[in-house]
Scaffold this motif. Structure first.
Motif, PDB file in Angstrom:
ATOM      1  N   PRO A 108      -1.375  -3.688   8.544  1.00 42.21           N
ATOM      2  CA  PRO A 108      -0.742  -2.825   9.548  1.00 42.21           C
ATOM      3  C   PRO A 108      -0.991  -1.352   9.199  1.00 42.21           C
ATOM      4  CG  PRO A 108       0.794  -4.511   8.796  1.00 42.21           C
ATOM      5  CD  PRO A 108      -0.411  -4.582   7.900  1.00 42.21           C
ATOM      6  N   PRO A 109      -0.996  -0.469  10.201  1.00 39.13           N
ATOM      7  CA  PRO A 109      -1.358   0.936   9.959  1.00 39.13           C
ATOM      8  C   PRO A 109      -0.621   1.617   8.800  1.00 39.13           C
ATOM      9  CG  PRO A 109      -1.239   0.523  12.300  1.00 39.13           C
ATOM     10  CD  PRO A 109      -0.752  -0.731  11.623  1.00 39.13           C
ATOM     11  N   ALA A 110       0.681   1.469   8.698  1.00 40.15           N
ATOM     12  CA  ALA A 110       1.416   2.150   7.613  1.00 40.15           C
ATOM     13  C   ALA A 110       0.979   1.638   6.244  1.00 40.15           C
ATOM     14  CB  ALA A 110       2.921   1.973   7.790  1.00 40.15           C
ATOM     15  N   GLU A 111       0.812   0.328   6.109  1.00 40.29           N
ATOM     16  CA  GLU A 111       0.331  -0.244   4.843  1.00 40.29           C
ATOM     17  C   GLU A 111      -1.111   0.172   4.587  1.00 40.29           C
ATOM     18  OE1 GLU A 111       0.842  -4.489   4.454  1.00 40.29           O
ATOM     19  OE2 GLU A 111       2.760  -4.381   5.515  1.00 40.29           O
ATOM     20  N   GLY A 112      -1.921   0.144   5.636  1.00 39.93           N
ATOM     21  CA  GLY A 112      -3.323   0.530   5.502  1.00 39.93           C
ATOM     22  C   GLY A 112      -3.478   1.959   5.023  1.00 39.93           C
ATOM     23  N   GLU A 113      -2.683   2.859   5.585  1.00 37.48           N
ATOM     24  CA  GLU A 113      -2.769   4.262   5.166  1.00 37.48           C
ATOM     25  C   GLU A 113      -2.316   4.427   3.718  1.00 37.48           C
ATOM     26  OE1 GLU A 113      -1.771   8.779   6.613  1.00 37.48           O
ATOM     27  OE2 GLU A 113      -0.709   7.129   7.594  1.00 37.48           O
ATOM     28  N   ALA A 114      -1.244   3.737   3.338  1.00 37.71           N
ATOM     29  CA  ALA A 114      -0.758   3.833   1.954  1.00 37.71           C
ATOM     30  C   ALA A 114      -1.814   3.317   0.977  1.00 37.71           C
ATOM     31  CB  ALA A 114       0.541   3.051   1.794  1.00 37.71           C
ATOM     32  N   LEU A 115      -2.467   2.214   1.321  1.00 35.74           N
ATOM     33  CA  LEU A 115      -3.506   1.667   0.434  1.00 35.74           C
ATOM     34  C   LEU A 115      -4.761   2.532   0.436  1.00 35.74           C
ATOM     35  CD1 LEU A 115      -2.962  -2.125   1.021  1.00 35.74           C
ATOM     36  CD2 LEU A 115      -2.784  -0.913  -1.166  1.00 35.74           C
ATOM     37  N   TYR A 116      -5.073   3.151   1.559  1.00 39.32           N
ATOM     38  CA  TYR A 116      -6.191   4.100   1.620  1.00 39.32           C
ATOM     39  C   TYR A 116      -5.922   5.265   0.658  1.00 39.32           C
ATOM     40  CZ  TYR A 116      -9.187   7.781   3.652  1.00 39.32           C
ATOM     41  OH  TYR A 116     -10.086   8.796   3.846  1.00 39.32           O
ATOM     42  N   GLN A 117      -4.711   5.825   0.709  1.00 35.84           N
ATOM     43  CA  GLN A 117      -4.365   6.928  -0.195  1.00 35.84           C
ATOM     44  C   GLN A 117      -4.354   6.461  -1.647  1.00 35.84           C
ATOM     45  OE1 GLN A 117      -4.320  10.003   0.743  1.00 35.84           O
ATOM     46  NE2 GLN A 117      -4.437   9.550   2.923  1.00 35.84           N
ATOM     47  N   GLN A 118      -3.893   5.232  -1.889  1.00 43.32           N
ATOM     48  CA  GLN A 118      -3.892   4.671  -3.245  1.00 43.32           C
ATOM     49  C   GLN A 118      -5.321   4.537  -3.758  1.00 43.32           C
ATOM     50  OE1 GLN A 118      -1.184   3.689  -5.364  1.00 43.32           O
ATOM     51  NE2 GLN A 118      -2.916   3.739  -6.763  1.00 43.32           N
ATOM     52  N   PHE A 119      -6.229   4.046  -2.900  1.00 42.05           N
ATOM     53  CA  PHE A 119      -7.628   3.879  -3.295  1.00 42.05           C
ATOM     54  C   PHE A 119      -8.257   5.231  -3.640  1.00 42.05           C
ATOM     55  CE2 PHE A 119     -12.164   3.559  -2.140  1.00 42.05           C
ATOM     56  CZ  PHE A 119     -12.556   2.635  -3.098  1.00 42.05           C
ATOM     57  N   ILE A 120      -7.980   6.242  -2.843  1.00 40.50           N
ATOM     58  CA  ILE A 120      -8.489   7.588  -3.139  1.00 40.50           C
ATOM     59  C   ILE A 120      -8.004   8.032  -4.520  1.00 40.50           C
ATOM     60  CG2 ILE A 120      -8.294  10.028  -2.487  1.00 40.50           C
ATOM     61  CD1 ILE A 120      -8.137   8.975   0.475  1.00 40.50           C
ATOM     62  N   ALA A 121      -6.723   7.851  -4.783  1.00 38.66           N
ATOM     63  CA  ALA A 121      -6.156   8.229  -6.087  1.00 38.66           C
ATOM     64  C   ALA A 121      -6.788   7.416  -7.212  1.00 38.66           C
ATOM     65  CB  ALA A 121      -4.641   8.037  -6.072  1.00 38.66           C
ATOM     66  N   ASP A 122      -7.021   6.126  -6.973  1.00 35.06           N
ATOM     67  CA  ASP A 122      -7.629   5.278  -8.005  1.00 35.06           C
ATOM     68  C   ASP A 122      -9.051   5.729  -8.332  1.00 35.06           C
ATOM     69  OD1 ASP A 122      -5.349   3.706  -8.247  1.00 35.06           O
ATOM     70  OD2 ASP A 122      -6.059   2.202  -6.815  1.00 35.06           O
ATOM     71  N   VAL A 123      -9.826   6.101  -7.319  1.00 37.77           N
ATOM     72  CA  VAL A 123     -11.197   6.579  -7.571  1.00 37.77           C
ATOM     73  C   VAL A 123     -11.149   7.923  -8.301  1.00 37.77           C
ATOM     74  CG1 VAL A 123     -13.375   7.300  -6.504  1.00 37.77           C
ATOM     75  CG2 VAL A 123     -12.182   5.265  -5.640  1.00 37.77           C
ATOM     76  N   ARG A 124     -10.273   8.805  -7.869  1.00 38.39           N
ATOM     77  CA  ARG A 124     -10.147  10.109  -8.536  1.00 38.39           C
ATOM     78  C   ARG A 124      -9.731   9.957  -9.990  1.00 38.39           C
ATOM     79  NH1 ARG A 124      -7.606  13.228  -3.404  1.00 38.39           N
ATOM     80  NH2 ARG A 124      -9.564  14.153  -2.696  1.00 38.39           N
ATOM     81  N   SER A 125      -8.904   8.955 -10.285  1.00 33.26           N
ATOM     82  CA  SER A 125      -8.435   8.748 -11.657  1.00 33.26           C
ATOM     83  C   SER A 125      -9.573   8.364 -12.599  1.00 33.26           C
ATOM     84  CB  SER A 125      -7.342   7.676 -11.700  1.00 33.26           C
ATOM     85  OG  SER A 125      -7.891   6.382 -11.560  1.00 33.26           O
ATOM     86  N   LEU A 126     -10.729   8.008 -12.043  1.00 31.74           N
ATOM     87  CA  LEU A 126     -11.900   7.647 -12.839  1.00 31.74           C
ATOM     88  C   LEU A 126     -12.819   8.852 -13.056  1.00 31.74           C
ATOM     89  CD1 LEU A 126     -12.555   4.241 -11.061  1.00 31.74           C
ATOM     90  CD2 LEU A 126     -11.563   4.593 -13.331  1.00 31.74           C
TER      91      LEU A 126
END
Length: 145
Positions: A98-116
């Motif tokens: 769902p959109p709200a979950e999708g956006e939260a996971l999109y932001q999480q993925f961005i943070a996870d890539v940046r953390s590398l």
């Protein structure tokens, strides 16, 4: 999570005629959160993508990762990666989060890539985006985690 990655010599994303993200050599990552995905899947996908040996080494063989090359990532949300075309001619997207979950996971993925320690540019979740790229190779891979 699902991703389509493309090795690029350059890529950018525009919204309403304005460039909001732009990279030189690296990866364009189109990403979609699927039903049931969580933060652990996001972290797993980020780690996998960062270590994929799809960049050329000094001998011209695909033997270097995004981390090895110091390349950048342009991460763009793409719910249509969840498209199911198995029935009829109109894709269904019910397997996408769902959109709200999708956006939260999109932001999480961005943070996870940046953390590398990867330089990240992004698109805008839910926006009508124009993505341009110069595919290098071409190298394009589909990943599901």
């Amino acid at each position: 999570m699902r991703a389509l990655i493309q090795r690029v010599s350059e890529a950018q994303v525009d919204v309403a005629g304005q460039t909001i993200g732009k990279i030189d050599a690296g990866l364009l990552i189109l990403v979609c959160a699927m039903q049931g995905d969580d933060a652990a899947k996001s972290k797993q996908l980020a780690a996998k993508i960062s270590k994929l040996r799809i960049f050329k080494d000094e001998d011209g063989k695909m033997n270097r990762s995004l981390i090895d090359t110091g390349g950048s990532a342009l991460i763009v949300s793409q719910f249509t990666l969840a498209g199911d075309t198995s029935r009829g001619n109109r894709p269904g997207f019910s397997s996408a989060a769902p959109p709200a979950e999708g956006e939260a996971l999109y932001q999480q993925f961005i943070a996870d890539v940046r953390s590398l320690d990867i330089t990240v540019e992004t698109g805008q979740f839910g926006a009508d985006m124009a993505v341009t790229l110069t595919n290098d190779g071409p190298v394009t891979l589909w990943l599901d985690v």
